[in-house]
Design a protein around this motif. Structure first.
Motif, PDB file in Angstrom:
ATOM      1  N   GLY A 178     -21.555 -36.812  28.347  1.00  0.00           N
ATOM      2  CA  GLY A 178     -20.120 -36.553  28.167  1.00  0.00           C
ATOM      3  C   GLY A 178     -19.745 -35.258  28.866  1.00  0.00           C
ATOM      4  O   GLY A 178     -19.924 -34.174  28.310  1.00  0.00           O
ATOM      5  N   PHE A 179     -19.227 -35.368  30.103  1.00  0.00           N
ATOM      6  CA  PHE A 179     -18.900 -34.166  30.874  1.00  0.00           C
ATOM      7  C   PHE A 179     -17.403 -33.897  30.764  1.00  0.00           C
ATOM      8  O   PHE A 179     -16.676 -33.841  31.752  1.00  0.00           O
ATOM      9  CB  PHE A 179     -19.336 -34.365  32.338  1.00  0.00           C
ATOM     10  CG  PHE A 179     -19.645 -33.085  33.045  1.00  0.00           C
ATOM     11  CD1 PHE A 179     -20.801 -32.372  32.766  1.00  0.00           C
ATOM     12  CD2 PHE A 179     -18.771 -32.570  33.992  1.00  0.00           C
ATOM     13  CE1 PHE A 179     -21.088 -31.180  33.411  1.00  0.00           C
ATOM     14  CE2 PHE A 179     -19.048 -31.376  34.648  1.00  0.00           C
ATOM     15  CZ  PHE A 179     -20.205 -30.684  34.355  1.00  0.00           C
ATOM     16  N   GLY A 180     -16.932 -33.728  29.506  1.00  0.00           N
ATOM     17  CA  GLY A 180     -15.520 -33.443  29.261  1.00  0.00           C
ATOM     18  C   GLY A 180     -15.334 -31.992  28.877  1.00  0.00           C
ATOM     19  O   GLY A 180     -16.111 -31.116  29.298  1.00  0.00           O
ATOM     20  N   ALA A 181     -14.317 -31.726  28.058  1.00  0.00           N
ATOM     21  CA  ALA A 181     -13.988 -30.340  27.701  1.00  0.00           C
ATOM     22  C   ALA A 181     -15.188 -29.617  27.090  1.00  0.00           C
ATOM     23  O   ALA A 181     -15.467 -28.465  27.425  1.00  0.00           O
ATOM     24  CB  ALA A 181     -12.802 -30.334  26.733  1.00  0.00           C
ATOM     25  N   ALA A 200     -26.348 -35.580  33.689  1.00  0.00           N
ATOM     26  CA  ALA A 200     -25.075 -35.593  32.959  1.00  0.00           C
ATOM     27  C   ALA A 200     -24.490 -36.996  33.051  1.00  0.00           C
ATOM     28  O   ALA A 200     -24.903 -37.796  33.903  1.00  0.00           O
ATOM     29  CB  ALA A 200     -24.111 -34.570  33.554  1.00  0.00           C
ATOM     30  N   SER A 201     -23.552 -37.260  32.143  1.00  0.00           N
ATOM     31  CA  SER A 201     -22.892 -38.568  32.203  1.00  0.00           C
ATOM     32  C   SER A 201     -21.437 -38.440  31.787  1.00  0.00           C
ATOM     33  O   SER A 201     -21.039 -37.455  31.156  1.00  0.00           O
ATOM     34  CB  SER A 201     -23.608 -39.568  31.279  1.00  0.00           C
ATOM     35  OG  SER A 201     -23.430 -39.188  29.929  1.00  0.00           O
ATOM     36  N   ASP A 202     -20.658 -39.428  32.173  1.00  0.00           N
ATOM     37  CA  ASP A 202     -19.313 -39.603  31.612  1.00  0.00           C
ATOM     38  C   ASP A 202     -19.144 -41.091  31.322  1.00  0.00           C
ATOM     39  O   ASP A 202     -20.141 -41.846  31.369  1.00  0.00           O
ATOM     40  CB  ASP A 202     -18.227 -39.003  32.531  1.00  0.00           C
ATOM     41  CG  ASP A 202     -18.169 -39.631  33.910  1.00  0.00           C
ATOM     42  OD1 ASP A 202     -18.651 -40.772  34.058  1.00  0.00           O
ATOM     43  OD2 ASP A 202     -17.641 -38.990  34.832  1.00  0.00           O
TER      44      ASP A 202
HETATM   45  P1  NAD Z   1     -13.131 -35.139  26.351  1.00  0.00           P
HETATM   46  O1  NAD Z   1     -12.294 -36.349  26.242  1.00  0.00           O
HETATM   47  O2  NAD Z   1     -12.609 -33.946  27.067  1.00  0.00           O
HETATM   48  O3  NAD Z   1     -14.528 -35.517  27.013  1.00  0.00           O
HETATM   49  C1  NAD Z   1     -15.311 -36.592  26.625  1.00  0.00           C
HETATM   50  C2  NAD Z   1     -16.196 -36.970  27.793  1.00  0.00           C
HETATM   51  O4  NAD Z   1     -17.087 -37.984  27.349  1.00  0.00           O
HETATM   52  C3  NAD Z   1     -15.433 -37.553  28.985  1.00  0.00           C
HETATM   53  O5  NAD Z   1     -15.958 -37.006  30.173  1.00  0.00           O
HETATM   54  C4  NAD Z   1     -15.722 -39.040  28.913  1.00  0.00           C
HETATM   55  O6  NAD Z   1     -15.726 -39.655  30.196  1.00  0.00           O
HETATM   56  C5  NAD Z   1     -17.104 -39.012  28.319  1.00  0.00           C
HETATM   57  N1  NAD Z   1     -17.535 -40.252  27.676  1.00  0.00           N
HETATM   58  C6  NAD Z   1     -16.822 -41.120  26.925  1.00  0.00           C
HETATM   59  N2  NAD Z   1     -17.604 -42.126  26.514  1.00  0.00           N
HETATM   60  C7  NAD Z   1     -18.826 -41.867  27.021  1.00  0.00           C
HETATM   61  C8  NAD Z   1     -20.070 -42.540  26.947  1.00  0.00           C
HETATM   62  N3  NAD Z   1     -20.203 -43.670  26.255  1.00  0.00           N
HETATM   63  N4  NAD Z   1     -21.137 -41.981  27.577  1.00  0.00           N
HETATM   64  C9  NAD Z   1     -21.001 -40.836  28.251  1.00  0.00           C
HETATM   65  N5  NAD Z   1     -19.861 -40.156  28.348  1.00  0.00           N
HETATM   66  C10 NAD Z   1     -18.792 -40.683  27.740  1.00  0.00           C
HETATM   67  O7  NAD Z   1     -13.523 -34.781  24.833  1.00  0.00           O
HETATM   68  P2  NAD Z   1     -14.086 -33.402  24.291  1.00  0.00           P
HETATM   69  O8  NAD Z   1     -12.974 -32.573  23.816  1.00  0.00           O
HETATM   70  O9  NAD Z   1     -15.065 -32.846  25.280  1.00  0.00           O
HETATM   71  O10 NAD Z   1     -14.843 -33.901  22.991  1.00  0.00           O
HETATM   72  C11 NAD Z   1     -16.105 -34.534  23.060  1.00  0.00           C
HETATM   73  C12 NAD Z   1     -16.637 -34.726  21.657  1.00  0.00           C
HETATM   74  O11 NAD Z   1     -16.762 -33.463  21.010  1.00  0.00           O
HETATM   75  C13 NAD Z   1     -15.740 -35.550  20.724  1.00  0.00           C
HETATM   76  O12 NAD Z   1     -16.602 -36.250  19.844  1.00  0.00           O
HETATM   77  C14 NAD Z   1     -14.958 -34.509  19.957  1.00  0.00           C
HETATM   78  O13 NAD Z   1     -14.534 -34.992  18.702  1.00  0.00           O
HETATM   79  C15 NAD Z   1     -16.020 -33.443  19.794  1.00  0.00           C
HETATM   80  N6  NAD Z   1     -15.515 -32.082  19.585  1.00  0.00           N
HETATM   81  C16 NAD Z   1     -14.650 -31.517  20.481  1.00  0.00           C
HETATM   82  C17 NAD Z   1     -14.250 -30.208  20.295  1.00  0.00           C
HETATM   83  C18 NAD Z   1     -13.341 -29.520  21.291  1.00  0.00           C
HETATM   84  O14 NAD Z   1     -13.188 -28.306  21.166  1.00  0.00           O
HETATM   85  N7  NAD Z   1     -12.797 -30.201  22.269  1.00  0.00           N
HETATM   86  C19 NAD Z   1     -14.688 -29.478  19.171  1.00  0.00           C
HETATM   87  C20 NAD Z   1     -15.560 -30.083  18.278  1.00  0.00           C
HETATM   88  C21 NAD Z   1     -15.983 -31.398  18.504  1.00  0.00           C
END
Ligand code: NAD
Length: 371
Positions: A178-181, A200-202
């Motif tokens: 999960g290469f998100g936030a 890494a993956s998305d």
């Molecule tokens: P985001 O949407 O910015 O990023 C999520 C990433 O995961 C995306 O790059 C997406 O393409 C990827 N993804 C989705 N399904 C996938 C899969 N099956 N395999 C691999 N990658 C996959 O979300 P985020 O804000 O980075 O949050 C990620 C997780 O962390 C969520 O579970 C969220 O509840 C949790 N979280 C986030 C925060 C925060 O500050 N943003 C804080 C605590 C917990």
């Protein structure tokens, strides 16, 4: 089977469950305030078509434990507004404003963003009732996903955990699902301090290079709205391939329940730091513990976001927020790992014990004790 209200109640909460209904604008929602011994609850407003009462109660409890573990002067809560979050913008604004206004007297709850809501939604809530975190910077918000508050906390929890397993971060091989936030900032901070991102993956697929991936190049690709598999830096594979990649540190930062009893034996890491919420099932977590893999539970490892949100609520600066995340997460990780070692507990069990003992102390200081 039909569930009674007693099914949801234990010694910690919920303190109250409020259902809101306004048929004239098709507004339906629930607020669960779980425990407010430490202070008014902070928790996300989730907008979704199908969230059960039980789910909302469990999410509120997760916030109680997370906020207590982080030592915040805030309890845990969660709200759900029923509806498709992708509905027409004006209709969504009306519903969110209406829901917030209906809860204007509930000073025990501070709204935050969650699935289906964002900083603009929090600005509407703030405008209606003044109680929201995760705001746009123009009205005092700290852009936690841009500065990488949760990734910063992950870096610190990992740094402390590595000392416990006598593994240097310098040269440690890291894989991030999960290469998100959360994932990209964790990658950035860890590689800035000597770690090597090998995989890494998305949602589209995965990328592997045992020599190391250029994190900034991947961030740039994601910034263009593309997938990391559009990079030519390594070998691209399926989404699931990320579980099989040889590494020292594995960071789930995508979805719940991604590691479970049927795939957990494939993981080679020595340390798992949970960026996502509940990314491992209970049996997967136990399996890793029994096989000598250290797992830092979600509500310790990913608390950076909520710590930042609480700091924002108290008008702290961005710099002070990052310092507080560092301080709190390092101390909590240390305490959890010491407690786990001393009593031969899973880190999650130790973390729950730590949170509960803080909550019980806070509850004893209240006039109305719940137990
Ligand atoms: P985001 O949407 O910015 O990023 C999520 C990433 O995961 C995306 O790059 C997406 O393409 C990827 N993804 C989705 N399904 C996938 C899969 N099956 N395999 C691999 N990658 C996959 O979300 P985020 O804000 O980075 O949050 C990620 C997780 O962390 C969520 O579970 C969220 O509840 C949790 N979280 C986030 C925060 C925060 O500050 N943003 C804080 C605590 C917990």
């Amino acid at each position: 089977m039909e569930k009674t209200i007693a099914t949801f109640v234990d010694d910690l909460g919920p303190a109250k469950i409020i259902c809101i209904q306004e048929p004239s604008i098709h507004l339906q929602g629930i607020l669960v305030v779980d425990n407010v011994a430490a202070g008014p609850s902070i928790g996300g407003l989730r907008m979704a078509e199908n969230v059960s009462m039980g789910e909302c109660v469990r999410l509120a409890r997760a916030m109680t434990l997370k906020n207590a573990a982080a030592g915040l002067a805030h309890g845990g809560g969660k709200s759900v507004l029923f509806g498709n979050p992708k509905m027409e913008h004006k209709q969504k604004e009306n519903l969110i404003r209406g829901f917030a206004y209906a809860l204007r007297g509930e000073s025990d709850y501070i709204f935050g963003p969650d699935m289906g809501t964002n900083e603009e939604c929090m600005a509407w809530v703030k405008d209606e009732i003044g109680r929201a975190v995760g705001l746009p910077s123009e009205i005092g918000g700290i852009p936690l996903d841009i500065i990488g508050a949760t990734g910063w906390g992950l870096y610190h929890t990992i740094d402390v955990a590595l000392e416990h397993i006598h593994l240097p971060l310098q040269g440690a091989r890291i894989v991030i699902q999960g290469f998100g936030a959360v994932g990209k900032h964790a990658a950035r901070f860890l590689t800035e301090h000597g770690g090597v991102l090998v995989g890494a993956s998305d949602s589209k697929g995965s990328l592997y290079n045992p020599e190391g991936l250029d994190v900034q190049a991947l961030i740039d690709i994601k910034g263009q709205g593309k997938s990391i598999i559009d990079s030519t830096q390594g070998v691209a594979g399926g989404v699931d391939a990320v579980i099989d990649m040889e590494c020292d540190i594995w960071i789930p930062a995508a979805r719940p329940d991604v590691l479970h009893k049927d795939n957990i034996h494939r993981l080679s890491a020595k340390l798992v730091a949970q960026g996502a919420n509940i990314p491992l099932t209970a049996d997967a977590e136990k399996y890793l513990h029994d096989h000598g893999v250290l797992v830092i539970p979600d509500f310790i490892a990913n608390a950076g976001g909520v710590i930042c949100a609480a700091m924002e609520y108290h008008s702290a600066s961005q710099t002070a927020s990052m310092q507080t995340i560092e301080e709190k997460i390092r101390r909590n990780t240390e305490e959890v790992l010491e407690l786990a070692k001393k009593h031969s507990l899973l880190p999650r069990e130790a973390a729950v014990q730590l949170s509960r003992s803080r909550l019980e102390k806070a509850m004893h200081l209240k006039r109305w004790r719940i137990f």
